[in-house]
Scaffold this motif. Sequence first.
Motif, short mmCIF file in Angstrom:
data_model
loop_
_atom_site.label_atom_id
_atom_site.label_comp_id
_atom_site.label_asym_id
_atom_site.label_seq_id
_atom_site.Cartn_x
_atom_site.Cartn_y
_atom_site.Cartn_z
N ALA A 17 -1.24 8.28 7.91
CA ALA A 17 -1.97 7.02 7.71
C ALA A 17 -1.89 6.10 8.93
O ALA A 17 -2.47 5.02 8.92
CB ALA A 17 -1.43 6.29 6.48
N GLY A 18 -1.17 6.52 9.98
CA GLY A 18 -1.04 5.69 11.17
C GLY A 18 -0.06 4.54 10.99
O GLY A 18 -0.18 3.50 11.63
N TYR A 19 0.93 4.76 10.15
CA TYR A 19 1.94 3.73 9.83
C TYR A 19 2.57 3.17 11.09
O TYR A 19 2.96 3.90 11.99
CB TYR A 19 3.01 4.36 8.95
N ALA A 20 2.66 1.84 11.14
CA ALA A 20 3.31 1.17 12.26
C ALA A 20 4.53 0.37 11.85
O ALA A 20 5.40 0.10 12.66
CB ALA A 20 2.33 0.26 12.98
N GLY A 21 4.59 -0.02 10.57
CA GLY A 21 5.75 -0.79 10.15
C GLY A 21 5.57 -1.40 8.78
O GLY A 21 4.51 -1.30 8.16
N ARG A 65 -1.25 1.00 12.92
CA ARG A 65 -1.14 0.66 14.35
C ARG A 65 -2.17 -0.38 14.81
O ARG A 65 -1.99 -1.01 15.85
CB ARG A 65 -1.26 1.93 15.18
N GLU A 66 -3.22 -0.55 14.02
CA GLU A 66 -4.23 -1.56 14.34
C GLU A 66 -3.88 -2.92 13.74
O GLU A 66 -4.59 -3.90 13.94
CB GLU A 66 -5.60 -1.12 13.82
N GLY A 67 -2.80 -2.96 12.95
CA GLY A 67 -2.38 -4.20 12.31
C GLY A 67 -2.98 -4.40 10.93
O GLY A 67 -2.75 -5.43 10.30
#
Length: 138
Positions: A75-79, A106-108
């Motif tokens: 899913a592109g998890y960033a945090g 990652r795109e926020g």
Amino acid sequence: MSLRDEVEAEVREWYGAYVDTFVGLAQGVRTGTESLLDFYGAPLVVVVDGDHTVLPTRAATLDWATGMIDSLRHAGYAGSDISRLTVHAVAAGAAFLEGEFSRHDREGTEFGVGTGAYLAVRTAEGWRFASFISNTQL
């Protein structure tokens, strides 16, 4: 400091290490999902979005945790942001944790908001989750 305060402080510190490990794995900056076994006990009772299962072994727990990490990476998890966390010592060797979180890519972009609750128990190996409950549908 009272015993209750000591237990709660100890569990908060341990939970912080769990979050650091989990986030690092889900972001892909860490490898080795087996490190989550330093936090999950076996058996582990899991309730996610209303589905209930009991993971009877460390191997089953690791398979479940690896699947969760893989899904977040995909899913592109960033945090995650933890907007609320409460820790209640219920005994010298047990604590209940409950909180609210959100996940972003990652795109926020926020892609998951939910609640989580855990029963943590002190074992011979240290603190471990005995039960994990998460709901992203509330």
